[in-house]
Write a protein that holds these residues in place. Structure first.
Motif, mmCIF file in Angstrom:
data_model
loop_
_atom_site.group_PDB
_atom_site.id
_atom_site.type_symbol
_atom_site.label_atom_id
_atom_site.label_comp_id
_atom_site.label_asym_id
_atom_site.label_seq_id
_atom_site.Cartn_x
_atom_site.Cartn_y
_atom_site.Cartn_z
ATOM 1 N N THR A 32 -3.203 5.505 1.919
ATOM 2 C CA THR A 32 -1.853 5.157 2.354
ATOM 3 C C THR A 32 -1.091 4.419 1.265
ATOM 4 O OG1 THR A 32 -2.559 5.036 4.643
ATOM 5 C CG2 THR A 32 -0.503 3.927 4.086
ATOM 6 N N HIS A 33 -1.766 3.514 0.561
ATOM 7 C CA HIS A 33 -1.129 2.734 -0.481
ATOM 8 C C HIS A 33 -1.777 3.043 -1.823
ATOM 9 C CE1 HIS A 33 1.113 0.474 2.471
ATOM 10 N NE2 HIS A 33 -0.013 0.256 3.135
ATOM 11 N N ILE A 82 -3.913 3.955 -9.411
ATOM 12 C CA ILE A 82 -2.630 4.646 -9.274
ATOM 13 C C ILE A 82 -1.502 3.767 -9.799
ATOM 14 C CG2 ILE A 82 -0.938 5.486 -7.601
ATOM 15 C CD1 ILE A 82 -3.101 7.456 -8.092
ATOM 16 N N ALA A 83 -1.570 2.468 -9.491
ATOM 17 C CA ALA A 83 -0.557 1.539 -9.993
ATOM 18 C C ALA A 83 -0.561 1.521 -11.512
ATOM 19 C CB ALA A 83 -0.805 0.137 -9.437
ATOM 20 N N THR A 91 -1.598 9.136 -1.420
ATOM 21 C CA THR A 91 -1.782 9.429 -2.845
ATOM 22 C C THR A 91 -2.898 10.430 -3.118
ATOM 23 O OG1 THR A 91 -3.171 7.442 -3.027
ATOM 24 C CG2 THR A 91 -0.833 7.224 -3.583
ATOM 25 N N ASP A 92 -3.835 10.592 -2.170
ATOM 26 C CA ASP A 92 -4.894 11.571 -2.417
ATOM 27 C C ASP A 92 -4.385 13.003 -2.296
ATOM 28 O OD1 ASP A 92 -4.503 11.483 0.292
ATOM 29 O OD2 ASP A 92 -6.582 10.992 0.817
ATOM 30 N N TRP A 105 4.679 14.797 -10.081
ATOM 31 C CA TRP A 105 5.226 14.303 -8.809
ATOM 32 C C TRP A 105 6.306 13.260 -9.058
ATOM 33 C CZ3 TRP A 105 5.704 9.784 -6.029
ATOM 34 C CH2 TRP A 105 5.913 9.907 -4.642
ATOM 35 N N LEU A 106 6.038 12.322 -9.945
ATOM 36 C CA LEU A 106 7.003 11.265 -10.241
ATOM 37 C C LEU A 106 8.251 11.814 -10.919
ATOM 38 C CD1 LEU A 106 4.553 8.473 -11.443
ATOM 39 C CD2 LEU A 106 5.999 8.410 -9.398
#
Length: 291
Positions: free
Chosen positions: A4-5, A10-11, A51-52, A60-61
């Protein structure tokens, strides 16, 4: 719930993409403030994303930043920041012999003010397609979904934008000629050759100096020539490109910036000089260090 986060990895991956995303958004929007807003919104959307399910974070970004930038352009909310006055305190400064980012090589001296001027002549969809493909090498197949078009239609759109951009670009050699005029001015200022200063200054030239006490404006070739000692000291500085304009940056011995100048040249004469000597403002600009 897992996914979910964004995880720490990922960050970290997002942070590794941040500069590129800001560059994309800025080239599309012409505003550092809007670019920051768009990139921050992209991060917020990522934080709400499973994110998975993202198999290519960079793609994506880029898609999210592209769509957000297009929304800003279409809504008319973009705030172009290419002038050098108090209303636009942000400067894009590169040393002239500094390595050029790979994604900007093909644009040559059209980067900066000239590029933004060219992009203003394009429709929002043309502008986004041109920047993503020709500046950042994003494939047509990835740009097409952002625009809601087919890959072939996106290719045609980009080709049309490229033709418009080429038609609007400055004549070949214009930047080199402008720098020659600036070098002549700096040399004359450094040696106190008043007549030579008058030769390269437009009769109604404007010289704006941003100091700790605010901006001071001098108008007229004679008046500017008599105040050219400041610019003369910059002759020992380093040639730079300031928001697409020929400029000079100078440093103190400890490497902190001393002054930043930008010149506007038209028809072989300098029509405007902007100088920043306010230490606080210079410190906020994140200027290049001495080479």
């Amino acid at each position: 719930m897992p996914g979910t986060h964004p995880t720490d990895s990922i960050a970290e991956a997002f942070e590794s993409q941040r500069d590129r995303l800001k560059a994309v958004a800025y080239r599309v929007l012409g505003s550092h403030a809007d670019a920051e807003d768009v990139v921050q919104e992209a991060w917020l959307r990522l934080s709400r994303q499973e994110t998975d399910t993202i198999h290519n974070l960079g793609g994506w970004l880029t898609t999210v930043v592209g769509r957000l930038s297009l929304d800003v352009l279409r809504s008319g909310r973009a705030r172009p920041e290419v002038s050098l006055d108090d209303r636009s305190p942000e400067f894009t400064v590169t040393l002239d012999d500094a390595p050029t980012p790979d994604e900007l090589v093909a644009l040559g001296d059209s980067v900066g003010l000239a590029l933004l001027t060219v992009l203003d002549s394009l429709r929002p969809d043309e502008r986004l397609a041109f920047v993503l493909h020709d500046v950042f090498a994003v494939p047509f197949a990835e740009i097409a979904p952002i625009l809601g078009r087919s890959a072939d239609a996106t290719k045609m759109l980009t080709s049309r934008a490229r033709r418009k951009a080429r038609a609007a670009r400055r004549p070949e050699g214009a930047g080199r000629h402008q720098r020659e005029v600036v070098r002549a001015f700096l040399a004359a200022a450094g040696e106190g050759r008043f007549d030579e200063l008058l030769r390269v200054l437009h009769p109604e030239v404007t010289f704006t100096v941003h100091t700790p006490d605010g901006p001071f404006v001098t108008i007229g070739a004679t008046e500017v020539a008599t105040r050219a000692r400041l610019a003369g000291s910059a002759a020992r500085g380093h040639a730079a490109t300031v928001n697409g304009l020929p400029g000079v940056i100078s440093w103190h011995e400890d490497g902190t910036p001393l002054s930043l100048l930008a010149f506007t040249v038209a028809d072989g004469r300098i029509t405007d000089i902007t100088a920043v000597v306010d230490p606080a403002r210079l410190a906020r600009l994140d200027l290049p260090r001495p080479v």
